[in-house]
Design a protein around this motif. Sequence first.
Motif, PDB file in Angstrom:
ATOM      1  N   HIS A  10       0.862  -1.177   0.000  1.00  0.00           N
ATOM      2  CA  HIS A  10       0.000   0.000   0.000  1.00  0.00           C
ATOM      3  C   HIS A  10       0.898   1.227   0.000  1.00  0.00           C
ATOM      4  N   VAL A  11       0.707   2.107  -0.947  1.00  0.00           N
ATOM      5  CA  VAL A  11       1.533   3.303  -1.023  1.00  0.00           C
ATOM      6  C   VAL A  11       0.639   4.529  -1.163  1.00  0.00           C
ATOM      7  N   GLN A  12       1.207   5.645  -0.784  1.00  0.00           N
ATOM      8  CA  GLN A  12       0.542   6.919  -1.012  1.00  0.00           C
ATOM      9  C   GLN A  12       0.883   7.349  -2.445  1.00  0.00           C
ATOM     10  N   GLU A  13      -0.079   7.932  -3.099  1.00  0.00           N
ATOM     11  CA  GLU A  13       0.170   8.412  -4.460  1.00  0.00           C
ATOM     12  C   GLU A  13       1.411   9.303  -4.461  1.00  0.00           C
ATOM     13  N   GLY A  14       2.287   9.046  -5.430  1.00  0.00           N
ATOM     14  CA  GLY A  14       3.524   9.811  -5.510  1.00  0.00           C
ATOM     15  C   GLY A  14       4.733   9.072  -4.951  1.00  0.00           C
ATOM     16  N   GLU A  15       4.472   8.069  -4.114  1.00  0.00           N
ATOM     17  CA  GLU A  15       5.574   7.271  -3.582  1.00  0.00           C
ATOM     18  C   GLU A  15       6.032   6.259  -4.630  1.00  0.00           C
ATOM     19  N   ASP A  16       7.248   5.759  -4.444  1.00  0.00           N
ATOM     20  CA  ASP A  16       7.772   4.733  -5.333  1.00  0.00           C
ATOM     21  C   ASP A  16       7.347   3.347  -4.851  1.00  0.00           C
ATOM     22  N   PHE A  17       7.434   2.380  -5.754  1.00  0.00           N
ATOM     23  CA  PHE A  17       7.032   1.006  -5.465  1.00  0.00           C
ATOM     24  C   PHE A  17       7.980   0.048  -6.182  1.00  0.00           C
ATOM     25  N   THR A  18       8.354  -1.022  -5.492  1.00  0.00           N
ATOM     26  CA  THR A  18       9.181  -2.048  -6.118  1.00  0.00           C
ATOM     27  C   THR A  18       8.669  -3.432  -5.749  1.00  0.00           C
ATOM     28  N   THR A  19       8.590  -4.309  -6.710  1.00  0.00           N
ATOM     29  CA  THR A  19       8.277  -5.706  -6.466  1.00  0.00           C
ATOM     30  C   THR A  19       9.429  -6.560  -6.999  1.00  0.00           C
ATOM     31  N   TYR A  20       9.713  -7.625  -6.268  1.00  0.00           N
ATOM     32  CA  TYR A  20      10.844  -8.482  -6.590  1.00  0.00           C
ATOM     33  C   TYR A  20      10.355  -9.892  -6.935  1.00  0.00           C
ATOM     34  N   CYS A  21      11.004 -10.466  -7.915  1.00  0.00           N
ATOM     35  CA  CYS A  21      10.650 -11.794  -8.398  1.00  0.00           C
ATOM     36  C   CYS A  21      11.885 -12.679  -8.339  1.00  0.00           C
ATOM     37  N   ASN A  22      11.742 -13.850  -7.752  1.00  0.00           N
ATOM     38  CA  ASN A  22      12.873 -14.762  -7.617  1.00  0.00           C
ATOM     39  C   ASN A  22      12.485 -16.154  -8.085  1.00  0.00           C
ATOM     40  N   SER A  23      13.349 -16.737  -8.887  1.00  0.00           N
ATOM     41  CA  SER A  23      13.108 -18.073  -9.412  1.00  0.00           C
ATOM     42  C   SER A  23      14.062 -19.072  -8.776  1.00  0.00           C
ATOM     43  N   SER A  24      13.597 -20.293  -8.646  1.00  0.00           N
ATOM     44  CA  SER A  24      14.449 -21.338  -8.071  1.00  0.00           C
ATOM     45  C   SER A  24      15.480 -21.831  -9.074  1.00  0.00           C
ATOM     46  N   THR A  25      15.215 -21.606 -10.355  1.00  0.00           N
ATOM     47  CA  THR A  25      16.163 -22.019 -11.392  1.00  0.00           C
ATOM     48  C   THR A  25      16.289 -20.918 -12.441  1.00  0.00           C
ATOM     49  N   THR A  26      17.242 -21.071 -13.309  1.00  0.00           N
ATOM     50  CA  THR A  26      17.498 -20.082 -14.353  1.00  0.00           C
ATOM     51  C   THR A  26      16.338 -20.019 -15.348  1.00  0.00           C
ATOM     52  N   LEU A  27      16.031 -18.809 -15.777  1.00  0.00           N
ATOM     53  CA  LEU A  27      14.944 -18.579 -16.721  1.00  0.00           C
ATOM     54  C   LEU A  27      15.488 -18.246 -18.103  1.00  0.00           C
ATOM     55  N   SER A  28      14.810 -18.682 -19.126  1.00  0.00           N
ATOM     56  CA  SER A  28      15.220 -18.293 -20.478  1.00  0.00           C
ATOM     57  C   SER A  28      14.891 -16.817 -20.716  1.00  0.00           C
ATOM     58  N   ASN A  29      13.801 -16.373 -20.159  1.00  0.00           N
ATOM     59  CA  ASN A  29      13.474 -14.952 -20.161  1.00  0.00           C
ATOM     60  C   ASN A  29      12.473 -14.731 -19.027  1.00  0.00           C
ATOM     61  N   ILE A  30      12.208 -13.505 -18.699  1.00  0.00           N
ATOM     62  CA  ILE A  30      11.200 -13.222 -17.682  1.00  0.00           C
ATOM     63  C   ILE A  30      10.239 -12.184 -18.228  1.00  0.00           C
ATOM     64  N   GLN A  31       8.989 -12.333 -17.895  1.00  0.00           N
ATOM     65  CA  GLN A  31       7.953 -11.443 -18.378  1.00  0.00           C
ATOM     66  C   GLN A  31       7.188 -10.877 -17.198  1.00  0.00           C
ATOM     67  N   TRP A  32       6.691  -9.672 -17.396  1.00  0.00           N
ATOM     68  CA  TRP A  32       5.878  -9.016 -16.384  1.00  0.00           C
ATOM     69  C   TRP A  32       4.500  -8.718 -16.957  1.00  0.00           C
ATOM     70  N   TYR A  33       3.496  -8.957 -16.127  1.00  0.00           N
ATOM     71  CA  TYR A  33       2.111  -8.719 -16.489  1.00  0.00           C
ATOM     72  C   TYR A  33       1.447  -7.887 -15.396  1.00  0.00           C
ATOM     73  N   LYS A  34       0.449  -7.111 -15.810  1.00  0.00           N
ATOM     74  CA  LYS A  34      -0.348  -6.342 -14.869  1.00  0.00           C
ATOM     75  C   LYS A  34      -1.804  -6.760 -15.010  1.00  0.00           C
ATOM     76  N   GLN A  35      -2.443  -6.971 -13.879  1.00  0.00           N
ATOM     77  CA  GLN A  35      -3.861  -7.319 -13.889  1.00  0.00           C
ATOM     78  C   GLN A  35      -4.616  -6.317 -13.022  1.00  0.00           C
ATOM     79  N   ARG A  36      -5.443  -5.529 -13.666  1.00  0.00           N
ATOM     80  CA  ARG A  36      -6.284  -4.594 -12.917  1.00  0.00           C
ATOM     81  C   ARG A  36      -7.397  -5.366 -12.227  1.00  0.00           C
ATOM     82  N   PRO A  37      -7.941  -4.843 -11.140  1.00  0.00           N
ATOM     83  CA  PRO A  37      -9.060  -5.512 -10.469  1.00  0.00           C
ATOM     84  C   PRO A  37     -10.195  -5.782 -11.443  1.00  0.00           C
TER      85      PRO A  37
END
Lengths: 110, 114
Positions: free
Chosen positions: A12-39
Amino acid sequence: GQQVMQIPQYQHVQEGEDFTTYCNSSTTLSNIQWYKQRPGGHPVFLIQLVKSGEVKKQKRLTFQFGEAKKNSSLHITATQTTDVGTYFCAGPFYGQNFVFGPGTRLSVLP
Amino acid sequence: SAVISQKPSRDICQRGTSLTIQCQVDSQVTMMFWYRQQPGQSLTLIATANQGSEATYESGFVIDKFPISRPNLTFSTLTVSNMSPEDSSIYLCSVGAADNQPQHFGDGTRLSIL
């Protein structure tokens, strides 16, 4: 089996604040993709990272792929209410299909 | 990107019945996938729909429960068979150029079983 983990689970952030999310895999990935899902919506593809250490920017969003190709991050600068949603990383493991991370749910307080 | 039409958008079904979900794409696509997303959860891949051959199912999903058809490069169906309340979920189809390439999703089918 292969796992993809994301932290934090919620942010939960206040508008104007920065945000970071981290993703960790147990093994090496050929590539990584990011998706956004609105409510109430469906996942929307944001970006794909392929190279070790790669950094890509989309306006206020910065995506990074780790040197070992096992982790990634998404950073949003100066969040807006339109950034609300759940952000998923997804990893196609070598020779196997997609695994989606559990997601980070972002809420932005005006 | 491709326009993906999924229907029905939602349904309420009785226990023990079956429902077929359709996914239509406005252009030919190589890969079509079916996912399940339970409320507040992430996406779980059910199977890859292969054109002209049997679908490839992920661990924990079987053809008898989730039969899939893909008669051509623009259309696929997923049937949820002999439904129970545990099958209440959102079912999503997606398309992609290859199995490790970005995917584009339909709007999903919200399924509730009474």
